[in-house]
Design an enzyme around this catalytic site. Structure first.
Site, PDB file in Angstrom:
ATOM      1  N   HIS A  47     -13.319  39.854 157.055  1.00 11.18           N
ATOM      2  CA  HIS A  47     -14.601  39.286 156.590  1.00 11.18           C
ATOM      3  C   HIS A  47     -15.755  39.741 157.491  1.00 11.18           C
ATOM      4  O   HIS A  47     -16.783  39.063 157.572  1.00 11.18           O
ATOM      5  CB  HIS A  47     -14.601  37.739 156.611  1.00 11.18           C
ATOM      6  CG  HIS A  47     -13.692  37.087 155.615  1.00 11.18           C
ATOM      7  ND1 HIS A  47     -12.954  35.959 155.918  1.00 11.18           N
ATOM      8  CD2 HIS A  47     -13.394  37.384 154.325  1.00 11.18           C
ATOM      9  CE1 HIS A  47     -12.252  35.586 154.866  1.00 11.18           C
ATOM     10  NE2 HIS A  47     -12.491  36.434 153.880  1.00 11.18           N
ATOM     11  N   GLU A  71     -21.929  39.968 150.533  1.00 14.20           N
ATOM     12  CA  GLU A  71     -21.246  41.126 151.114  1.00 14.20           C
ATOM     13  C   GLU A  71     -21.679  42.431 150.444  1.00 14.20           C
ATOM     14  O   GLU A  71     -21.782  43.463 151.098  1.00 14.20           O
ATOM     15  CB  GLU A  71     -19.723  40.935 151.012  1.00 14.20           C
ATOM     16  CG  GLU A  71     -19.241  39.890 152.006  1.00 14.20           C
ATOM     17  CD  GLU A  71     -17.805  39.449 151.785  1.00 14.20           C
ATOM     18  OE1 GLU A  71     -17.584  38.573 150.923  1.00 14.20           O
ATOM     19  OE2 GLU A  71     -16.901  39.960 152.459  1.00 14.20           O
TER      20      GLU A  71
END
Ligand code: ADP
Length: 396
Positions: free
Chosen positions: A180, A384
């Site tokens: 992540h 993201e």
């Protein structure tokens, strides 16, 4: 600039075409069931209805060409021709110790990513297939690889080494990598800005709580520790992953249930966590409903989840010797007020107080701590794809 962001799995391919100037997505979509009997492309030009196209996609190259057709289609397309795509940003899961930042993709880079396949056998080969498919269809378009692990390459050895004989790190590079990273990097930078902190003189903890979940300690803009490890299985309790367990449990279950290693890894990755503990669902919306209906197992699963989050935050506060700000992000972190509220109740010893009314909100960038709270606490929605697009523009 228009950047096509690609996140390629073994049988799926997610994409977004992002205008890096306006920071808006122009279209988002996914190809599913690539290589199977019948595939499907779901394409949404932002602000318009979703278009669903069913077609057999023999391989990822077929999927990428369908994406290009959808993006340039005269009815539901968002660009006139392929040449309007200035660059492609690829999400790559594992960069091992080879990549501490994003890179322009060259033949050497492709080979180096391939050398990391061992570390992420389910993900990296699929990411490479996506890269090659795009290279074949968009020959002159520059491409960038953005790694999930790169942001964590600043973690020091004292935090990344396991208590194993040193040969296992030397021979196989067994260590904590963390994942992540794109989200933790994006959210910590935004959190500093949002709180008016100087990132170069700050201690921030980012709680990325989604179906997969991890917590990162970010000191002076750099990741110094994170809850995921050699793989994304460790750390927090997740939707279906167990998070940290005593490794001896694996042998114990193998003997009791006559399971082989593959079966146990499947159990730990897919049948454990919130789903396995509650027997209800991996989704916190269902867990909240079940708790409201008096389901005791759902309540216990929720409590275990919160408790583990609190222990990681406490550990990282100790290792950084303090914390200025805590950010909640991703599906659960952004949308579940009860998780945030319960976590913060444990943290009153740090002088943290949150405004429960303000906290009763979903997916909004907002400060939830009170003005007199000693540590700032905020919701920072992650993005993201935008982070990948930004990295891509920065490099090309
Ligand atoms: P991932 O990217 O790891 O698949 P996400 O960050 O998209 O996960 O998070 C998905 C999870 O977010 C869902 O499984 C669910 O548990 C949680 N979630 C989404 N919306 C809500 C909501 N309104 N309330 C509580 N939890 C939610």
């Amino acid at each position: 600039m228009k950047v096509l962001v690609i996140n390629c799995g073994s049988s799926s391919l997610k994409y977004q075409l992002i205008d890096s100037d306006s920071k808006e997505a122009l279209a988002v979509g996914i190809c599913e069931r690539i290589g199977l009997e019948m595939g499907v492309l779901k394409h949404t030009p932002v602000g318009q209805d979703r278009v669903v196209v069913e077609a057999k996609m023999d391989n990822h190259e077929v999927a990428v060409s369908m994406v290009i057709n959808a993006l340039t289609n005269k009815d539901h397309g968002v660009i006139k021709e392929l040449s309007e795509i200035d660059a492609v940003g690829h999400r790559v899961v594992h960069g091992g110790e080879k990549f501490a930042s994003s890179v322009i993709i060259t033949d050497e880079v492709v080979n180096a990513i391939e050398e990391c396949n061992d570390l992420a056998p389910l993900h990296n080969p699929a990411n490479l297939i996506g890269i090659r498919a795009c290279q074949n269809l968009m020959k002159d378009v520059p491409m960038v690889a953005v790694f999930d692990t790169a942001f964590h390459q600043t973690i020091p050895a004292k935090a990344f080494l396991y208590g194993l004989p040193k040969e296992y790190y030397e021979k196989y590079k067994i260590r904590k990598y963390g994942f992540h990273g794109t989200s933790h990097s994006f959210v910590s930078a935004r959190m500093a800005e949002f709180c008016g902190l100087d990132i170069n003189n700050s201690k921030i903890i980012v709680c990325h709580l989604g179906n997969g979940a991890s917590i990162t300690a970010v000191e002076n803009g750099k990741s110094v520790d994170t809850s995921m490890g050699f793989t994304p299985l460790s750390g927090l309790i997740m939707g279906t992953r167990s998070g940290d367990i005593d490794p001896s449990i694996i042998e114990f279950i193998a003997n009791k249930e006559n399971k082989n290693l593959d079966e146990i890894m499947h159990l730990l990755n897919k049948e454990s966590g919130i789903a396995g503990m509650s027997g209800v669902s991996s989704d916190f919306r269902d867990i909240n409903d079940a708790m409201d209906a008096g389901n005791e197992q759902a309540r216990i699963a929720f409590e275990v989840f919160v408790y583990r989050v609190v222990k990681y935050i406490g550990g990282f506060v100790a290792s950084m010797n303090g914390v200025d700000a805590i950010a909640f992000t991703a599906g659960v972190g952004e949308n579940d007020p009860l998780v945030r509220s319960d976590v913060c109740k444990y943290l009153s010893y740090l002088g943290i107080t949150i405004d429960e009314e303000v906290n009763d909100v979903k997916s909004k960038e907002i400060m939830i701590s009170t003005p007199d709270s000693k540590v700032k606490v905020a919701i920072i929605p992650t993005n993201e794809e935008l982070a990948i697009a930004r990295e891509t523009v920065k490099l090309i």
